[in-house]
Every structure is written in structure tokens, then in C-alpha cells.
Design a protein around this motif. Sequence first.
Motif, mmCIF file in Angstrom:
data_model
loop_
_atom_site.group_PDB
_atom_site.id
_atom_site.type_symbol
_atom_site.label_atom_id
_atom_site.label_comp_id
_atom_site.label_asym_id
_atom_site.label_seq_id
_atom_site.Cartn_x
_atom_site.Cartn_y
_atom_site.Cartn_z
ATOM 1 N N TYR A 1 36.428 13.855 52.171
ATOM 2 C CA TYR A 1 37.467 14.525 52.954
ATOM 3 C C TYR A 1 37.472 16.029 52.662
ATOM 4 C CZ TYR A 1 42.137 15.601 54.753
ATOM 5 O OH TYR A 1 43.194 16.145 55.429
ATOM 6 N N LYS A 2 37.403 16.397 51.398
ATOM 7 C CA LYS A 2 37.387 17.814 51.029
ATOM 8 C C LYS A 2 36.127 18.501 51.545
ATOM 9 C CE LYS A 2 40.381 17.471 47.005
ATOM 10 N NZ LYS A 2 40.516 17.605 45.569
ATOM 11 N N ASN A 3 34.984 17.824 51.473
ATOM 12 C CA ASN A 3 33.743 18.404 51.971
ATOM 13 C C ASN A 3 33.782 18.603 53.487
ATOM 14 O OD1 ASN A 3 32.793 18.409 49.367
ATOM 15 N ND2 ASN A 3 31.449 16.650 49.626
ATOM 16 N N VAL A 4 34.385 17.661 54.187
ATOM 17 C CA VAL A 4 34.524 17.795 55.644
ATOM 18 C C VAL A 4 35.451 18.962 55.969
ATOM 19 C CG1 VAL A 4 35.395 16.680 57.732
ATOM 20 C CG2 VAL A 4 33.989 15.375 56.128
ATOM 21 N N GLN A 5 36.559 19.056 55.259
ATOM 22 C CA GLN A 5 37.475 20.177 55.485
ATOM 23 C C GLN A 5 36.781 21.513 55.224
ATOM 24 O OE1 GLN A 5 40.800 18.949 52.931
ATOM 25 N NE2 GLN A 5 42.044 18.948 54.789
ATOM 26 N N GLN A 6 35.990 21.589 54.172
ATOM 27 C CA GLN A 6 35.263 22.811 53.848
ATOM 28 C C GLN A 6 34.279 23.152 54.967
ATOM 29 O OE1 GLN A 6 33.163 22.759 50.094
ATOM 30 N NE2 GLN A 6 31.914 24.521 50.656
ATOM 31 N N GLU B 1 34.296 26.497 57.229
ATOM 32 C CA GLU B 1 33.158 27.414 57.246
ATOM 33 C C GLU B 1 32.592 27.599 58.651
ATOM 34 O OE1 GLU B 1 30.313 26.009 54.373
ATOM 35 O OE2 GLU B 1 31.667 26.420 52.684
ATOM 36 N N MET B 2 32.697 26.565 59.471
ATOM 37 C CA MET B 2 32.195 26.647 60.849
ATOM 38 C C MET B 2 33.240 27.227 61.794
ATOM 39 S SD MET B 2 30.136 23.020 61.079
ATOM 40 C CE MET B 2 29.428 23.337 62.698
ATOM 41 N N GLU B 3 34.412 27.537 61.238
ATOM 42 C CA GLU B 3 35.521 28.102 62.006
ATOM 43 C C GLU B 3 35.887 27.239 63.209
ATOM 44 O OE1 GLU B 3 34.351 32.145 62.813
ATOM 45 O OE2 GLU B 3 34.716 32.746 60.740
ATOM 46 N N MET B 4 35.930 25.941 62.968
ATOM 47 C CA MET B 4 36.292 24.981 64.002
ATOM 48 C C MET B 4 37.794 24.747 63.955
ATOM 49 S SD MET B 4 33.252 22.193 63.453
ATOM 50 C CE MET B 4 33.660 21.238 64.905
ATOM 51 N N ASN B 5 38.383 24.628 65.096
ATOM 52 C CA ASN B 5 39.809 24.366 65.187
ATOM 53 C C ASN B 5 40.024 22.891 65.514
ATOM 54 O OD1 ASN B 5 42.541 24.760 65.227
ATOM 55 N ND2 ASN B 5 42.588 25.531 67.313
ATOM 56 N N VAL B 6 39.781 22.037 64.522
ATOM 57 C CA VAL B 6 39.963 20.598 64.689
ATOM 58 C C VAL B 6 40.718 20.040 63.488
ATOM 59 C CG1 VAL B 6 37.885 20.264 66.081
ATOM 60 C CG2 VAL B 6 37.740 20.021 63.627
ATOM 61 N N ASP B 7 41.426 18.971 63.726
ATOM 62 C CA ASP B 7 42.097 18.271 62.634
ATOM 63 C C ASP B 7 41.152 17.225 62.074
ATOM 64 O OD1 ASP B 7 44.526 19.623 62.820
ATOM 65 O OD2 ASP B 7 45.228 18.297 64.416
ATOM 66 N N ARG C 1 25.605 20.150 59.271
ATOM 67 C CA ARG C 1 24.409 19.755 60.015
ATOM 68 C C ARG C 1 24.744 18.651 61.000
ATOM 69 N NH1 ARG C 1 21.380 18.101 55.915
ATOM 70 N NH2 ARG C 1 21.356 20.206 55.129
ATOM 71 N N THR C 2 25.566 17.709 60.592
ATOM 72 C CA THR C 2 25.967 16.596 61.451
ATOM 73 C C THR C 2 26.829 17.063 62.612
ATOM 74 O OG1 THR C 2 25.872 15.068 59.573
ATOM 75 C CG2 THR C 2 27.194 14.385 61.449
ATOM 76 N N LEU C 3 27.689 18.020 62.362
ATOM 77 C CA LEU C 3 28.606 18.489 63.396
ATOM 78 C C LEU C 3 27.943 19.409 64.420
ATOM 79 C CD1 LEU C 3 31.798 19.197 61.267
ATOM 80 C CD2 LEU C 3 31.297 17.209 62.701
ATOM 81 N N ARG C 4 26.799 19.981 64.071
ATOM 82 C CA ARG C 4 26.127 20.881 65.018
ATOM 83 C C ARG C 4 25.515 20.125 66.154
ATOM 84 N NH1 ARG C 4 24.127 24.087 60.273
ATOM 85 N NH2 ARG C 4 25.606 25.761 60.173
#
Length: 76
Positions: free
Chosen positions: A17-22, A26-32, A73-76
Motif C-alpha cells: 500500500y505504501k509503495n503504491v501510494q509512493q 511520484e507519477m503525480e497521478m490524482n487517484v485514490d 512500470r505497471t501503471l504506465r
Amino acid sequence: MKITVLGNNDKMTEKLYKNVQQAVKEMEMNVDVIYLTDIDEIVKRGILKTPALMVDERIVSAGQVLEASDVKRTLR
């Protein structure tokens, strides 16, 4: 985009969870980022190993703790 971390509320799930939040920050995404610990809901989604990561209701990782770089990498 919907990002969900699923697990047993243990150290591994908390770390993911913390790694996903980080990564999101860092990607400046506006998602919950949703933290789901309800075992019935986890099973309904077809998760057999936790912690797990879902993006838009698709399982992208299960049974491991991804580092922030792997999440990015997964989110890109």
C-alpha cells in the motif's frame, strides 16, 4: 483509474500500500488508492494470494510486494 490494494492488513499488505501510494505520488497521478481487507470481497475478486494489486478491477499482482518502481512500470 481505480487502484486497489487487497490483503490481510499485515506488514506485507501495508508495505505494498505504501509503495503504491509512493508511486502514485511520484507519477503525480490524482487517484485514490483503496485498501481492501474484507476477506469476502477479496475472494469475490478471485484473489488467491495476498497482498494483491488491482488496477481497474484487473489483477496485476498477487502474492508479492511490488516496489514503487515496479508499480510505476505497471501503471504506465
